[in-house]
Design a protein around this motif. Sequence first.
Motif, PDB file in Angstrom:
ATOM      1  N   PHE A 147      56.168  31.043  22.903  1.00 13.98           N
ATOM      2  CA  PHE A 147      55.247  30.113  24.268  1.00 13.98           C
ATOM      3  C   PHE A 147      54.452  32.233  24.445  1.00 13.98           C
ATOM      4  CE2 PHE A 147      58.844  32.589  26.903  1.00 13.98           C
ATOM      5  CZ  PHE A 147      58.190  32.685  27.547  1.00 13.98           C
ATOM      6  N   ALA A 148      53.746  31.047  25.664  1.00 10.99           N
ATOM      7  CA  ALA A 148      52.662  32.557  26.136  1.00 10.99           C
ATOM      8  C   ALA A 148      52.147  31.952  27.363  1.00 10.99           C
ATOM      9  CB  ALA A 148      51.947  33.224  25.121  1.00 10.99           C
ATOM     10  N   PHE A 149      51.469  33.143  28.198  1.00 14.16           N
ATOM     11  CA  PHE A 149      50.972  31.813  29.897  1.00 14.16           C
ATOM     12  C   PHE A 149      50.147  32.814  29.530  1.00 14.16           C
ATOM     13  CE2 PHE A 149      53.849  35.114  31.290  1.00 14.16           C
ATOM     14  CZ  PHE A 149      53.396  35.959  31.558  1.00 14.16           C
ATOM     15  N   LEU A 150      48.686  31.816  30.055  1.00 10.74           N
ATOM     16  CA  LEU A 150      47.406  32.068  30.619  1.00 10.74           C
ATOM     17  C   LEU A 150      47.309  33.152  31.365  1.00 10.74           C
ATOM     18  CD1 LEU A 150      47.286  29.669  28.842  1.00 10.74           C
ATOM     19  CD2 LEU A 150      45.146  28.815  30.376  1.00 10.74           C
ATOM     20  N   THR A 151      46.374  33.864  31.706  1.00  8.51           N
ATOM     21  CA  THR A 151      46.655  34.540  32.692  1.00  8.51           C
ATOM     22  C   THR A 151      44.503  34.396  33.271  1.00  8.51           C
ATOM     23  OG1 THR A 151      45.342  36.233  31.488  1.00  8.51           O
ATOM     24  CG2 THR A 151      47.709  36.288  32.368  1.00  8.51           C
ATOM     25  N   VAL A 152      44.427  35.082  33.924  1.00  9.91           N
ATOM     26  CA  VAL A 152      43.058  34.687  35.218  1.00  9.91           C
ATOM     27  C   VAL A 152      42.988  36.211  36.084  1.00  9.91           C
ATOM     28  CG1 VAL A 152      43.729  33.997  36.898  1.00  9.91           C
ATOM     29  CG2 VAL A 152      42.203  32.796  36.067  1.00  9.91           C
ATOM     30  N   GLU A 153      41.999  36.211  36.491  1.00  7.98           N
ATOM     31  CA  GLU A 153      41.542  36.945  37.269  1.00  7.98           C
ATOM     32  C   GLU A 153      42.607  37.372  38.363  1.00  7.98           C
ATOM     33  OE1 GLU A 153      38.105  34.276  38.721  1.00  7.98           O
ATOM     34  OE2 GLU A 153      39.239  35.262  36.398  1.00  7.98           O
ATOM     35  N   PRO A 154      42.685  38.213  39.344  1.00  5.76           N
ATOM     36  CA  PRO A 154      44.451  38.278  40.012  1.00  5.76           C
ATOM     37  C   PRO A 154      43.165  37.850  41.839  1.00  5.76           C
ATOM     38  CG  PRO A 154      42.956  40.767  39.719  1.00  5.76           C
ATOM     39  CD  PRO A 154      42.420  39.862  38.590  1.00  5.76           C
ATOM     40  N   ASN A 155      44.470  37.599  42.419  1.00  2.00           N
ATOM     41  CA  ASN A 155      43.634  36.807  43.623  1.00  2.00           C
ATOM     42  C   ASN A 155      44.414  38.152  44.590  1.00  2.00           C
ATOM     43  OD1 ASN A 155      46.774  37.587  43.892  1.00  2.00           O
ATOM     44  ND2 ASN A 155      47.686  35.411  44.775  1.00  2.00           N
ATOM     45  N   ASN A 156      43.648  38.374  46.018  1.00  2.00           N
ATOM     46  CA  ASN A 156      44.211  39.647  46.316  1.00  2.00           C
ATOM     47  C   ASN A 156      45.506  41.069  46.575  1.00  2.00           C
ATOM     48  OD1 ASN A 156      41.335  39.803  47.221  1.00  2.00           O
ATOM     49  ND2 ASN A 156      41.599  38.204  48.624  1.00  2.00           N
ATOM     50  N   VAL A 157      46.326  39.627  46.104  1.00  2.00           N
ATOM     51  CA  VAL A 157      47.691  40.102  46.802  1.00  2.00           C
ATOM     52  C   VAL A 157      48.131  40.874  45.511  1.00  2.00           C
ATOM     53  CG1 VAL A 157      49.883  39.926  46.687  1.00  2.00           C
ATOM     54  CG2 VAL A 157      48.282  38.832  48.043  1.00  2.00           C
ATOM     55  N   LYS A 189      40.888  23.885  33.899  1.00  2.00           N
ATOM     56  CA  LYS A 189      40.708  23.958  35.231  1.00  2.00           C
ATOM     57  C   LYS A 189      40.965  24.589  36.248  1.00  2.00           C
ATOM     58  CE  LYS A 189      36.963  20.076  35.102  1.00  2.00           C
ATOM     59  NZ  LYS A 189      36.758  19.275  35.862  1.00  2.00           N
ATOM     60  N   LEU A 190      42.892  24.484  35.500  1.00  2.00           N
ATOM     61  CA  LEU A 190      44.323  24.811  36.564  1.00  2.00           C
ATOM     62  C   LEU A 190      44.151  26.266  36.216  1.00  2.00           C
ATOM     63  CD1 LEU A 190      46.520  22.575  36.009  1.00  2.00           C
ATOM     64  CD2 LEU A 190      45.380  22.710  37.990  1.00  2.00           C
ATOM     65  N   GLN A 191      43.455  27.336  35.711  1.00  2.00           N
ATOM     66  CA  GLN A 191      42.883  28.865  34.772  1.00  2.00           C
ATOM     67  C   GLN A 191      42.138  29.169  36.090  1.00  2.00           C
ATOM     68  OE1 GLN A 191      41.499  29.542  30.878  1.00  2.00           O
ATOM     69  NE2 GLN A 191      42.745  31.999  31.405  1.00  2.00           N
ATOM     70  N   ARG A 192      43.047  29.219  36.543  1.00  2.00           N
ATOM     71  CA  ARG A 192      42.214  30.064  38.705  1.00  2.00           C
ATOM     72  C   ARG A 192      43.432  31.096  39.261  1.00  2.00           C
ATOM     73  NH1 ARG A 192      42.145  23.726  40.689  1.00  2.00           N
ATOM     74  NH2 ARG A 192      43.912  23.854  41.602  1.00  2.00           N
ATOM     75  N   PRO A 193      42.945  31.960  39.596  1.00  2.00           N
ATOM     76  CA  PRO A 193      43.794  32.612  40.237  1.00  2.00           C
ATOM     77  C   PRO A 193      44.722  31.863  41.609  1.00  2.00           C
ATOM     78  CG  PRO A 193      41.424  33.543  40.937  1.00  2.00           C
ATOM     79  CD  PRO A 193      41.351  32.241  39.595  1.00  2.00           C
ATOM     80  N   PHE A 194      45.836  32.288  41.810  1.00  2.00           N
ATOM     81  CA  PHE A 194      46.413  31.359  42.873  1.00  2.00           C
ATOM     82  C   PHE A 194      46.162  31.866  44.453  1.00  2.00           C
ATOM     83  CE2 PHE A 194      50.930  30.471  44.419  1.00  2.00           C
ATOM     84  CZ  PHE A 194      51.616  29.177  43.878  1.00  2.00           C
TER      85      PHE A 194
END
Length: 206
Positions: A147-157, A189-194
């Motif tokens: 397995f691996a998980f998806l990444t995305v641009e980081p949130n501010n934290v 569409k869930l590939q977005r910053p938390f």
Amino acid sequence: MTTSQAAICDLVKIWRDDTGNLPALPAIYPDYPAPVVTQEDGGRALRMMRWGMPSPAFVLKGKKTDKGVTNVRNTKSPHWRRWLGPANRCVVLFTSFSEFGRVDGGKPKPVWFGPTGTQRTLFFAGIWTEWTSVRTLKEGETTNDLFAFLTVEPNNVVAAIHPKAMPVILRSQEAVNHWLTAPTEEALKLQRPFPDDGIEVIEQPI
């Protein structure tokens, strides 16, 4: 990932648990096993999988082993696209995660992040596959669920510590169900910053 096995099964509504006696996992490293949830015909299954999806062919040129790719950003790549359908999606449970970065100008070190609020177990949106390869020369050729998980641009934290990327994190059962079952275009569409208020820097793993 330190949530108890019973709590995991209750939280994710597990239909089948293949993990055996699952201990708390205060540290999970690349190429080591971790608990992963998949959606099957009968319901959700909890399984142990090895962290690191098969590497693209160009990465393996001249190498005798493939330790795997731990996170996936470019979901338009043909290499990853074949595993983006519901049959190969999963969620990876976690209670905290680390990124390597600097704090207050100090030396780089692992910095830990944990969820805010009362829900202490969250999920990475992941993909998985069964694959035969040589992970280490000592093992030789083996067949593993990877397995691996998806990444995305980081949130501010996270960006304050690690400006390159952050994992794709899910909190609600609706989001988990959407990732595991929705058509690919909708699921991505869930590939977005938390949200910034959903995680915080913590002193140590939880």
